[in-house]
Write an enzyme that holds these catalytic residues in place. Structure first.
Site, mmCIF file in Angstrom:
data_model
loop_
_atom_site.group_PDB
_atom_site.id
_atom_site.type_symbol
_atom_site.label_atom_id
_atom_site.label_comp_id
_atom_site.label_asym_id
_atom_site.label_seq_id
_atom_site.Cartn_x
_atom_site.Cartn_y
_atom_site.Cartn_z
ATOM 1 N N CYS A 175 0.870 -1.183 0.000
ATOM 2 C CA CYS A 175 0.000 0.000 0.000
ATOM 3 C C CYS A 175 0.903 1.228 0.000
ATOM 4 O O CYS A 175 2.046 1.160 -0.469
ATOM 5 C CB CYS A 175 -0.977 -0.021 1.172
ATOM 6 S SG CYS A 175 -0.208 -0.074 2.807
ATOM 7 N N ARG A 196 -3.383 -0.713 5.342
ATOM 8 C CA ARG A 196 -3.982 -1.776 4.529
ATOM 9 C C ARG A 196 -3.083 -2.997 4.346
ATOM 10 O O ARG A 196 -3.515 -4.130 4.600
ATOM 11 C CB ARG A 196 -4.387 -1.217 3.147
ATOM 12 C CG ARG A 196 -5.546 -0.248 3.227
ATOM 13 C CD ARG A 196 -5.689 0.550 1.946
ATOM 14 N NE ARG A 196 -4.572 1.484 1.772
ATOM 15 C CZ ARG A 196 -4.406 2.296 0.738
ATOM 16 N NH1 ARG A 196 -5.303 2.272 -0.244
ATOM 17 N NH2 ARG A 196 -3.390 3.121 0.676
ATOM 18 N N ASP A 250 -8.176 4.075 0.941
ATOM 19 C CA ASP A 250 -7.191 4.462 1.958
ATOM 20 C C ASP A 250 -7.945 4.906 3.212
ATOM 21 O O ASP A 250 -8.676 5.888 3.183
ATOM 22 C CB ASP A 250 -6.362 5.622 1.381
ATOM 23 C CG ASP A 250 -5.313 6.130 2.357
ATOM 24 O OD1 ASP A 250 -5.336 5.727 3.536
ATOM 25 O OD2 ASP A 250 -4.485 6.938 1.923
HETATM 26 P P1 4NP Z 1 -1.793 2.724 4.074
HETATM 27 O O1 4NP Z 1 -2.461 4.055 4.659
HETATM 28 O O2 4NP Z 1 -1.214 3.099 2.722
HETATM 29 O O3 4NP Z 1 -2.944 1.790 3.957
HETATM 30 O O4 4NP Z 1 -0.739 2.289 5.059
HETATM 31 C C1 4NP Z 1 -1.759 5.269 4.760
HETATM 32 C C2 4NP Z 1 -0.888 5.460 5.794
HETATM 33 C C3 4NP Z 1 -0.220 6.671 5.928
HETATM 34 C C4 4NP Z 1 -0.445 7.673 4.999
HETATM 35 C C5 4NP Z 1 -1.328 7.480 3.960
HETATM 36 C C6 4NP Z 1 -1.986 6.261 3.843
HETATM 37 N N1 4NP Z 1 0.209 8.918 5.143
HETATM 38 O O5 4NP Z 1 -0.058 9.814 4.344
HETATM 39 O O6 4NP Z 1 1.023 9.084 6.071
#
Ligand code: 4NP
Length: 153
Positions: free
Chosen positions: A8, A14, A122
């Site tokens: 991800c 995720r 997300d």
């Molecule tokens: P992930 O979610 O891609 O599912 O781990 C996110 C975690 C952090 C961020 C964005 C999405 N961020 O912008 O820090």
């Protein structure tokens, strides 16, 4: 042995769930499952507490995971690379060195809805409902992936 990488953006919401859920569904030592993020914002961090929480509710412990960034060598180490959304997919494809690398990259929700190219949303900036929804989608997709692995090795 099939080696699978879940990817991800941050590797804290995720893909850690996808890793934990898939690990819970495969038997024996037929697979190696890991996760990574296309961005390095959270390197070394544990999964988000909301991911830890929804996993725990479903009797899965993901607290031993720590965020890492996707690296080019992952194309050599893994057979299948599942992107959680189209943006992650594009980011990984951009790093591919050849057609063999590209052929390993799939969108995880195409396991449930083939060819529809849907995103696992997300959940980072939302509330607990988003995580519950993500869990449900990943549980279904990983169920399909695990069934194939358990049947074919
Ligand atoms: P992930 O979610 O891609 O599912 O781990 C996110 C975690 C952090 C961020 C964005 C999405 N961020 O912008 O820090």
């Amino acid at each position: 042995m099939t080696k699978i990488l879940m990817v991800c953006l941050g590797n804290i919401c995720r893909s850690p769930l996808a890793e934990g859920i898939l690990k819970s569904k495969v038997f024996g030592f037929k697979t190696s499952i890991d996760s990574a993020g296309t961005a390095g914002y959270h390197i070394g961090e544990k999964p988000d507490r909301r991911s830890i929480g929804i996993a725990k509710k479903n009797n899965i412990d993901i607290t031993d995971q720590s965020s890492r960034k996707f690296v080019i060598e992952d194309f050599d180490k893994f057979d299948l690379i599942y992107a959680m959304d189209n943006s992650n997919y594009d980011n990984i494809i951009r790093l591919a060195r050849n057609e063999s690398d590209k052929s390993k990259v799939k969108l995880i929700l195409n396991e449930i809805f083939p060819g529809e190219n849907l995103d696992v949303p997300d959940p980072y900036n939302g509330g607990d409902f988003g995580f519950k929804n993500v869990y449900k989608m990943l549980d279904e997709a990983c169920g399909i992936i695990a069934k194939k692995l358990n049947e074919n090795g």
